[in-house]
Write an enzyme that holds these catalytic residues in place. Sequence first.
Site, short mmCIF file in Angstrom:
data_model
loop_
_atom_site.label_atom_id
_atom_site.label_comp_id
_atom_site.label_asym_id
_atom_site.label_seq_id
_atom_site.Cartn_x
_atom_site.Cartn_y
_atom_site.Cartn_z
CB ALA A 71 8.00 -0.63 -68.39
N GLY B 293 7.47 4.53 -69.39
CA GLY B 293 8.10 4.11 -70.64
C GLY B 293 7.33 4.59 -71.87
CD GLU C 217 11.38 6.53 -69.54
OE1 GLU C 217 10.81 5.42 -69.45
OE2 GLU C 217 12.35 6.86 -68.84
CD GLU D 126 8.69 6.13 -64.89
OE1 GLU D 126 8.35 7.27 -64.51
OE2 GLU D 126 9.00 5.88 -66.07
C1 HXC Z 1 0.93 -3.34 -66.59
C2 HXC Z 1 -0.89 -2.00 -66.76
C3 HXC Z 1 -0.09 -0.85 -66.81
C4 HXC Z 1 1.33 -1.04 -66.77
C5 HXC Z 1 -2.13 -0.23 -66.95
N1 HXC Z 1 -2.15 -1.57 -66.84
N2 HXC Z 1 -0.89 0.22 -66.93
N3 HXC Z 1 -0.39 -3.23 -66.64
N4 HXC Z 1 1.78 -2.31 -66.64
N5 HXC Z 1 2.17 -0.03 -66.86
C6 HXC Z 1 -3.33 -2.45 -66.83
C7 HXC Z 1 -4.05 -2.39 -65.49
O1 HXC Z 1 -3.43 -3.23 -64.54
C8 HXC Z 1 -5.41 -2.86 -65.90
O2 HXC Z 1 -5.43 -4.26 -66.04
C9 HXC Z 1 -5.60 -2.29 -67.30
O3 HXC Z 1 -4.29 -2.01 -67.79
C10 HXC Z 1 -6.39 -0.99 -67.30
O4 HXC Z 1 -5.80 -0.09 -66.36
P1 HXC Z 1 -6.60 0.58 -65.15
O5 HXC Z 1 -5.58 0.92 -64.11
O6 HXC Z 1 -7.75 -0.25 -64.74
O7 HXC Z 1 -7.15 1.91 -65.88
P2 HXC Z 1 -7.44 3.34 -65.23
O8 HXC Z 1 -8.11 3.19 -63.90
O9 HXC Z 1 -8.10 4.12 -66.29
O10 HXC Z 1 -6.00 3.96 -64.94
C11 HXC Z 1 -5.15 4.23 -66.02
C12 HXC Z 1 -3.73 4.52 -65.49
C13 HXC Z 1 -3.27 3.36 -64.58
C14 HXC Z 1 -3.73 5.85 -64.70
C15 HXC Z 1 -2.83 4.70 -66.72
O11 HXC Z 1 -3.44 2.14 -65.30
C16 HXC Z 1 -1.83 3.44 -64.18
O12 HXC Z 1 -1.48 4.20 -63.26
N6 HXC Z 1 -0.97 2.65 -64.82
C17 HXC Z 1 0.42 2.56 -64.47
C18 HXC Z 1 1.18 3.77 -64.97
C19 HXC Z 1 2.64 3.68 -64.56
O13 HXC Z 1 2.99 3.65 -63.38
N7 HXC Z 1 3.54 3.63 -65.56
C20 HXC Z 1 4.97 3.54 -65.32
C21 HXC Z 1 5.39 2.09 -65.28
S1 HXC Z 1 7.10 1.88 -64.89
P3 HXC Z 1 -6.29 -5.22 -65.04
O14 HXC Z 1 -6.06 -6.58 -65.63
O15 HXC Z 1 -5.74 -5.01 -63.70
O16 HXC Z 1 -7.69 -4.70 -65.18
C22 HXC Z 1 7.90 2.30 -66.29
C23 HXC Z 1 9.41 2.25 -66.20
C24 HXC Z 1 10.03 2.40 -67.56
O17 HXC Z 1 7.34 2.63 -67.27
C25 HXC Z 1 11.46 1.98 -67.50
C26 HXC Z 1 12.05 1.48 -68.74
C27 HXC Z 1 11.30 0.72 -69.71
#
Ligand code: HXC
Length: 257
Positions: free
Chosen positions: A65, A108, A111, A131
């Site tokens: 998400a 997400g 999921e 998360e």
């Molecule tokens: C918003 C995101 C994002 C996310 C990545 N980006 N994941 N933006 N929401 N979930 C953005 C980053 O901010 C970044 O933008 C760009 O995408 C590239 O990501 P990087 O982090 O620079 O890439 P990398 O170093 O290769 O790392 C990849 C990654 C990391 C390991 C996937 O991005 C990451 O940990 N993402 C979050 C994963 C996460 O926690 N997902 C769960 C979310 S909560 P900028 O502009 O900063 O360069 C969830 C709850 C669901 O899903 C509940 C119901 C829907």
Amino acid sequence: MEFILVDPQARQHVALIRLNRPKELNALNLQLMGELRDALRQLDEDEQVRAVVLTGNERAFAAGADIKQMAGKTAIDMLLADQFATWDQIRKTRKPIIAAVSGFALGGGCELAMTCDMIIASETALFGQPEIKIGVMPGAGGTQRLTRAIGKAKAMEMVLTGRFMTAAEAEKRGLINRVVPVELYLEEALKLAEEVAQMSPVAARLAKEAVNRAFETQLDEGLHFERKNFYLCFASDDQAEGMSAFIEKRKPRFKGR
Ligand code: HXC
């Protein structure tokens, strides 16, 4: 559609939907999910379509998400936005959906893949529910579907540590159908969809419904429980800290309140 691409006839009787926010690793914001719901609803009503493939790109199926969209929200904001109504509609799609996953399928994104009926993965795919690292928990079925798919111990480990699972392990544990070389994952998913599309659409619809029935009654209850706890996370300081830390690219300092 701004964030997805839809080809209703990618193959005979097979539609292809591509999540298309590549710069954000296909982070699932509310608009994207709304577009996906609308596209699936249309394809569900299109008699020419008998199976759907859902994919992202080579680097990411979806990284979860949209954390930036959620970061400032309160529990009540989340409850009122009711994003899961959209997820429920997607879940009710009658036609078989096959996820073609490469790269990140996180939060997400994992999921969403599990909401599909089958998963074909590239050998680069990584599945995870990270998360916990940003101070919340899965909210779109992760605690329920992952546990049913891979068992309690492994699901607990993934949900409590945020560790990723490789495609090979996901295949071994029954989370996905199979893993193929990266250049083949989409083709393999399309082929599987073509095979399904050759069957009676009526039988396929009834069979999908019946397989889902195997666990759906309890799933409803589980999803409801998960949702309440997910909203409750947004009442904590740790949620604000965890999401801010992600956006500011630093380590979070959790206080346990
Ligand atoms: C918003 C995101 C994002 C996310 C990545 N980006 N994941 N933006 N929401 N979930 C953005 C980053 O901010 C970044 O933008 C760009 O995408 C590239 O990501 P990087 O982090 O620079 O890439 P990398 O170093 O290769 O790392 C990849 C990654 C990391 C390991 C996937 O991005 C990451 O940990 N993402 C979050 C994963 C996460 O926690 N997902 C769960 C979310 S909560 P900028 O502009 O900063 O360069 C969830 C709850 C669901 O899903 C509940 C119901 C829907």
